[in-house]
Design an enzyme around this catalytic site. Structure first.
Site, mmCIF file in Angstrom:
data_model
loop_
_atom_site.group_PDB
_atom_site.id
_atom_site.type_symbol
_atom_site.label_atom_id
_atom_site.label_comp_id
_atom_site.label_asym_id
_atom_site.label_seq_id
_atom_site.Cartn_x
_atom_site.Cartn_y
_atom_site.Cartn_z
ATOM 1 N N LYS A 64 4.152 -1.523 -13.210
ATOM 2 C CA LYS A 64 5.104 -2.256 -14.054
ATOM 3 C C LYS A 64 5.936 -3.237 -13.228
ATOM 4 O O LYS A 64 6.181 -4.376 -13.657
ATOM 5 C CB LYS A 64 6.014 -1.272 -14.799
ATOM 6 C CG LYS A 64 5.326 -0.577 -15.965
ATOM 7 C CD LYS A 64 6.302 0.254 -16.781
ATOM 8 C CE LYS A 64 5.638 0.805 -18.036
ATOM 9 N NZ LYS A 64 6.579 1.580 -18.872
ATOM 10 N N TYR B 52 -5.602 17.996 -10.719
ATOM 11 C CA TYR B 52 -5.723 16.735 -9.983
ATOM 12 C C TYR B 52 -6.685 15.802 -10.713
ATOM 13 O O TYR B 52 -6.417 14.611 -10.885
ATOM 14 C CB TYR B 52 -6.217 17.028 -8.564
ATOM 15 C CG TYR B 52 -6.429 15.815 -7.700
ATOM 16 C CD1 TYR B 52 -5.349 15.119 -7.166
ATOM 17 C CD2 TYR B 52 -7.711 15.376 -7.400
ATOM 18 C CE1 TYR B 52 -5.538 13.997 -6.357
ATOM 19 C CE2 TYR B 52 -7.920 14.259 -6.595
ATOM 20 C CZ TYR B 52 -6.831 13.587 -6.080
ATOM 21 O OH TYR B 52 -7.028 12.482 -5.283
ATOM 22 N N LYS C 243 -5.869 12.077 -12.322
ATOM 23 C CA LYS C 243 -6.571 10.890 -11.840
ATOM 24 C C LYS C 243 -7.241 10.135 -12.986
ATOM 25 O O LYS C 243 -7.188 8.903 -13.054
ATOM 26 C CB LYS C 243 -7.602 11.278 -10.775
ATOM 27 C CG LYS C 243 -7.008 11.539 -9.399
ATOM 28 C CD LYS C 243 -6.385 10.267 -8.853
ATOM 29 C CE LYS C 243 -5.973 10.393 -7.409
ATOM 30 N NZ LYS C 243 -5.374 9.135 -6.889
ATOM 31 N N SER D 83 -8.699 6.047 -6.845
ATOM 32 C CA SER D 83 -8.880 7.179 -7.742
ATOM 33 C C SER D 83 -9.682 8.263 -7.018
ATOM 34 O O SER D 83 -9.503 8.474 -5.824
ATOM 35 C CB SER D 83 -9.579 6.725 -9.024
ATOM 36 O OG SER D 83 -9.539 7.750 -9.998
ATOM 37 N N THR E 121 -9.136 13.856 5.865
ATOM 38 C CA THR E 121 -7.854 13.299 6.279
ATOM 39 C C THR E 121 -6.884 14.426 6.638
ATOM 40 O O THR E 121 -7.179 15.610 6.490
ATOM 41 C CB THR E 121 -7.244 12.460 5.146
ATOM 42 O OG1 THR E 121 -6.976 13.318 4.021
ATOM 43 C CG2 THR E 121 -8.192 11.334 4.723
ATOM 44 N N ILE F 184 0.846 -1.190 0.000
ATOM 45 C CA ILE F 184 0.000 0.000 0.000
ATOM 46 C C ILE F 184 0.882 1.241 0.000
ATOM 47 O O ILE F 184 1.681 1.447 0.918
ATOM 48 C CB ILE F 184 -0.916 0.041 1.243
ATOM 49 C CG1 ILE F 184 -1.684 -1.272 1.389
ATOM 50 C CG2 ILE F 184 -1.864 1.235 1.179
ATOM 51 C CD1 ILE F 184 -2.404 -1.412 2.723
#
Length: 295
Positions: A154, A189, A193, A175, A224, A38
């Site tokens: 990748k 932004y 996205k 997303s 957040t 993560i």
């Protein structure tokens, strides 16, 4: 300030808090034995995802972020709360392709193959008109949100499992609703996205027949530390519970949500109602994908 109007949701029920169908303690949502990486898992939505995958029994959680001290503390806190899961952390910037390659090599040799990749790291320059945003911030937005995430994918897919091999790789693309709704002052932004999520849609088509699942989703409107740093007040609107993001992520990675492979969904949409529309989705390959509305 009321919640922004994002149009008609795909499910009649619009969730803002966790609910029984996505409870990570359910056996059907078990992540036992799996390893998950993560990015930005040390705070906010990424941290909630790490927590809920640990509840779901994941074997290894690997946290990757740029702030070493915060990253280390997050790993300690999670280890204390979830002693049955092993937590590992690496300090890196996702836009450093060489550094990412080296870290993935270390993970494979020292820990395990990665089963689930969560692209939670993002750069937001702040609210601005697209014309007035400094070029340096425009470039940094795309370096992180597009090229940085592509670096991760990748390396994650260096080894691509075949269907029937008993292995599966899952990409969870954190997303944003900003990718497909009108978002004043969020233009740069938004474009970054939609660019990465659209890149993943092409990847999904390229990997048809391989054991790779790709899910892009809006994690909800969550207050957040990053949101606060942009000058947005906590009382600005009714926010979604961050644990909704975490639990929905566990559900999305489960077999229950396999029918949503290659689609763009919202954590706010009710999981049971989404399952009820499985046949509709299977009959329309363009439903819940990014594109042009022509009717």
């Amino acid at each position: 300030m009321p919640r922004p109007n994002f149009g008609i949701p795909f499910t009649q029920t619009f969730r803002s808090e966790p609910y029984a169908a996505i409870d990570p303690t359910q056996l059907s949502l078990s992540a036992a034995g799996k390893t998950i990486l993560i990015t930005a898992g040390h705070t906010g939505i990424g941290f909630a995802i790490a927590k809920n995958f640990a509840i779901a029994g994941v074997a290894n959680v690997i946290l990757l972020a740029r702030r070493a001290e915060v990253l280390e503390q997050a790993a300690k806190n999670l280890s204390t709360a979830h002693p049955k899961t092993k937590f590992h952390h690496f300090t890196a910037s996702v836009d450093d392709a060489l550094q990412i390659k080296e870290i993935f090599s270390k993970i494979k040799s020292r820990i395990s193959d990665i089963d689930i990749l969560v692209t939670s790291a993002a750069y937001f320059a702040g609210m601005s008109d697209v014309l007035t945003l400094p070029s340096e911030q425009l470039r940094e937005t795309f370096e992180t949100n597009v090229f940085g995430n592509i670096n991760l994918v990748k390396e994650f897919l260096v080894d691509i499992p075949e269907v029937g091999s008993g292995k599966e790789k899952i990409i969870l693309d954190i997303s944003s609703a900003a990718a497909h709704v009108d978002s004043p002052k969020f233009g740069t932004y938004s474009v970054s996205k939609i660019a990465f999520s659209r890149w993943l849609e092409h990847l999904h088509r390229d990997l048809k027949g391989k054991a790779v699942r790709i899910h892009s989703y809006h994690p909800g409107a969550v207050f957040t530390e990053a949101t606060k740093s942009f000058g947005i007040k906590e009382d600005a609107m009714p926010w979604d519970d961050v644990q909704l993001s975490g639990q929905f992520s566990v559900w999305l990675a489960s077999k229950e949500a396999a029918f949503l492979d290659g689609r763009f969904v919202w954590a706010n949409w009710d999981a049971m109602e989404l399952k009820e529309q499985q046949a509709k989705l299977e009959n329309d390959p363009h439903l819940l994908t990014l594109g042009l509305i022509s009717n």
